[in-house]
Design a protein around this motif. Structure first.
Motif, PDB file in Angstrom:
ATOM      1  N   ASP A  57       0.834  -1.211   0.000  1.00  0.00           N
ATOM      2  CA  ASP A  57       0.000   0.000   0.000  1.00  0.00           C
ATOM      3  C   ASP A  57       0.868   1.261   0.000  1.00  0.00           C
ATOM      4  O   ASP A  57       0.530   2.259  -0.640  1.00  0.00           O
ATOM      5  CB  ASP A  57      -0.913   0.026   1.234  1.00  0.00           C
ATOM      6  CG  ASP A  57      -1.972  -1.074   1.194  1.00  0.00           C
ATOM      7  OD1 ASP A  57      -2.279  -1.561   0.093  1.00  0.00           O
ATOM      8  OD2 ASP A  57      -2.483  -1.433   2.277  1.00  0.00           O
ATOM      9  N   ALA A  58       1.984   1.201   0.708  1.00  0.00           N
ATOM     10  CA  ALA A  58       2.857   2.383   0.829  1.00  0.00           C
ATOM     11  C   ALA A  58       3.422   2.793  -0.524  1.00  0.00           C
ATOM     12  O   ALA A  58       3.771   3.966  -0.718  1.00  0.00           O
ATOM     13  CB  ALA A  58       3.980   2.103   1.815  1.00  0.00           C
ATOM     14  N   GLN A  59       3.507   1.871  -1.480  1.00  0.00           N
ATOM     15  CA  GLN A  59       4.021   2.209  -2.809  1.00  0.00           C
ATOM     16  C   GLN A  59       3.103   3.184  -3.542  1.00  0.00           C
ATOM     17  O   GLN A  59       3.526   3.856  -4.478  1.00  0.00           O
ATOM     18  CB  GLN A  59       4.226   0.938  -3.635  1.00  0.00           C
ATOM     19  CG  GLN A  59       5.339   0.065  -3.065  1.00  0.00           C
ATOM     20  CD  GLN A  59       5.424  -1.307  -3.712  1.00  0.00           C
ATOM     21  OE1 GLN A  59       4.600  -1.666  -4.557  1.00  0.00           O
ATOM     22  NE2 GLN A  59       6.412  -2.093  -3.309  1.00  0.00           N
ATOM     23  N   THR A  70      -7.025   9.894  13.010  1.00  0.00           N
ATOM     24  CA  THR A  70      -7.966   9.773  14.125  1.00  0.00           C
ATOM     25  C   THR A  70      -7.188   9.371  15.378  1.00  0.00           C
ATOM     26  O   THR A  70      -6.506   8.337  15.393  1.00  0.00           O
ATOM     27  CB  THR A  70      -9.044   8.706  13.822  1.00  0.00           C
ATOM     28  OG1 THR A  70      -9.694   9.055  12.596  1.00  0.00           O
ATOM     29  CG2 THR A  70     -10.064   8.632  14.939  1.00  0.00           C
ATOM     30  N   ILE A  71      -7.304  10.208  16.410  1.00  0.00           N
ATOM     31  CA  ILE A  71      -6.605   9.952  17.667  1.00  0.00           C
ATOM     32  C   ILE A  71      -7.255   8.752  18.354  1.00  0.00           C
ATOM     33  O   ILE A  71      -8.479   8.682  18.473  1.00  0.00           O
ATOM     34  CB  ILE A  71      -6.681  11.182  18.608  1.00  0.00           C
ATOM     35  CG1 ILE A  71      -6.292  12.472  17.881  1.00  0.00           C
ATOM     36  CG2 ILE A  71      -5.819  10.966  19.858  1.00  0.00           C
ATOM     37  CD1 ILE A  71      -4.917  12.509  17.314  1.00  0.00           C
ATOM     38  N   ALA A 117      -2.447   7.110  17.181  1.00  0.00           N
ATOM     39  CA  ALA A 117      -3.537   7.410  16.252  1.00  0.00           C
ATOM     40  C   ALA A 117      -3.481   6.451  15.071  1.00  0.00           C
ATOM     41  O   ALA A 117      -2.467   5.787  14.833  1.00  0.00           O
ATOM     42  CB  ALA A 117      -3.420   8.847  15.766  1.00  0.00           C
ATOM     43  N   THR A 118      -4.586   6.396  14.341  1.00  0.00           N
ATOM     44  CA  THR A 118      -4.633   5.661  13.079  1.00  0.00           C
ATOM     45  C   THR A 118      -4.775   6.679  11.951  1.00  0.00           C
ATOM     46  O   THR A 118      -5.085   7.853  12.204  1.00  0.00           O
ATOM     47  CB  THR A 118      -5.831   4.692  13.037  1.00  0.00           C
ATOM     48  OG1 THR A 118      -7.033   5.436  13.273  1.00  0.00           O
ATOM     49  CG2 THR A 118      -5.691   3.608  14.095  1.00  0.00           C
ATOM     50  N   ILE A 124      -6.406   4.173   1.502  1.00  0.00           N
ATOM     51  CA  ILE A 124      -5.406   3.262   2.068  1.00  0.00           C
ATOM     52  C   ILE A 124      -5.371   3.422   3.586  1.00  0.00           C
ATOM     53  O   ILE A 124      -5.121   4.515   4.095  1.00  0.00           O
ATOM     54  CB  ILE A 124      -4.003   3.548   1.485  1.00  0.00           C
ATOM     55  CG1 ILE A 124      -4.025   3.420  -0.040  1.00  0.00           C
ATOM     56  CG2 ILE A 124      -2.967   2.618   2.092  1.00  0.00           C
ATOM     57  CD1 ILE A 124      -2.757   3.932  -0.699  1.00  0.00           C
ATOM     58  N   ALA A 125      -5.609   2.306   4.284  1.00  0.00           N
ATOM     59  CA  ALA A 125      -5.604   2.337   5.752  1.00  0.00           C
ATOM     60  C   ALA A 125      -4.246   1.886   6.279  1.00  0.00           C
ATOM     61  O   ALA A 125      -3.550   1.081   5.647  1.00  0.00           O
ATOM     62  CB  ALA A 125      -6.694   1.424   6.299  1.00  0.00           C
TER      63      ALA A 125
END
Length: 194
Positions: A57-59, A70-71, A117-118, A124-125
């Motif tokens: 996903d990071a690509q 989101t905290i 946090a997220t 992309i999560a």
């Protein structure tokens, strides 16, 4: 002579960044030397969330991308900007390949070092929660030897970059300036005579 003038300017210890003085290590009358810790200045107006994303996903993530952060343990969400994508990958506890991404967010005042946090970048999560760290924290040190003459700003004071935090007094520098001034005048006279 100019070098001595520069050292005399260092008698005024100045704030390197805008921020709040969170710790003061000296008092008026204390002797300090070059390298002595004076104080800590913290600028927590921006916080950095270092968070893992699956490498695949990071690509698809790019510098400057907008993220929704989101905290954890709250309903607070804010926007952030991707400011770093790690060049390497690591394996997490589940043997998944992850890449760390830094997201910089404006701090409304409630986010502190160590908060988690997220994040979502587009659709992309993140893999798991990430941890916040402060973007701006500086340790201020003395650049000359002397005695603390006056503290202008103390713990809890907000200072702007360039504000004088404290003043150091140095008899050695005063003597050195006089000596340098005499040497300069002698050199000027010698040049005229030549």
């Amino acid at each position: 002579y100019n070098s001595t003038l520069e050292d005399i300017e260092k008698l005024n210890v100045k704030a390197p960044i805008n921020g709040v003085i969170t710790a003061m290590y000296v008092n008026e009358g204390d002797s300090v030397s070059n390298g002595t810790k004076i104080c800590e200045v913290l600028d927590n107006s921006k916080m950095i969330l270092t968070i893992p994303f699956n490498t695949i996903d990071a690509q698809s993530i790019y510098y400057g991308a907008t993220a929704s952060v989101t905290i954890d343990n709250s309903f607070y969400s804010t926007a952030g900007t991707v400011t770093r994508i790690a060049s390497g990958t690591v394996s997490n506890e589940n043997n998944a390949s992850i890449t760390y991404v830094d997201i910089t967010v404006d701090n409304p005042g409630g986010i502190k070092d160590g908060d988690t946090a997220t994040a979502m970048i587009g659709d992309i999560a993140c893999n798991t929660s990430g941890t916040f760290s402060c973007d701006g924290k500086k340790t201020v040190t003395a650049k000359v030897n002397g005695e603390v003459k006056k503290i202008h700003n103390d713990i809890g004071d907000y200072v702007y970059s360039g504000n004088t935090i404290l003043t150091i007094e140095s008899d050695t520098l005063d003597d050195s300036l006089k000596s340098s001034n005499i040497s300069l005048r002698d050199a000027e006279l010698s040049l005229e005579n030549t």
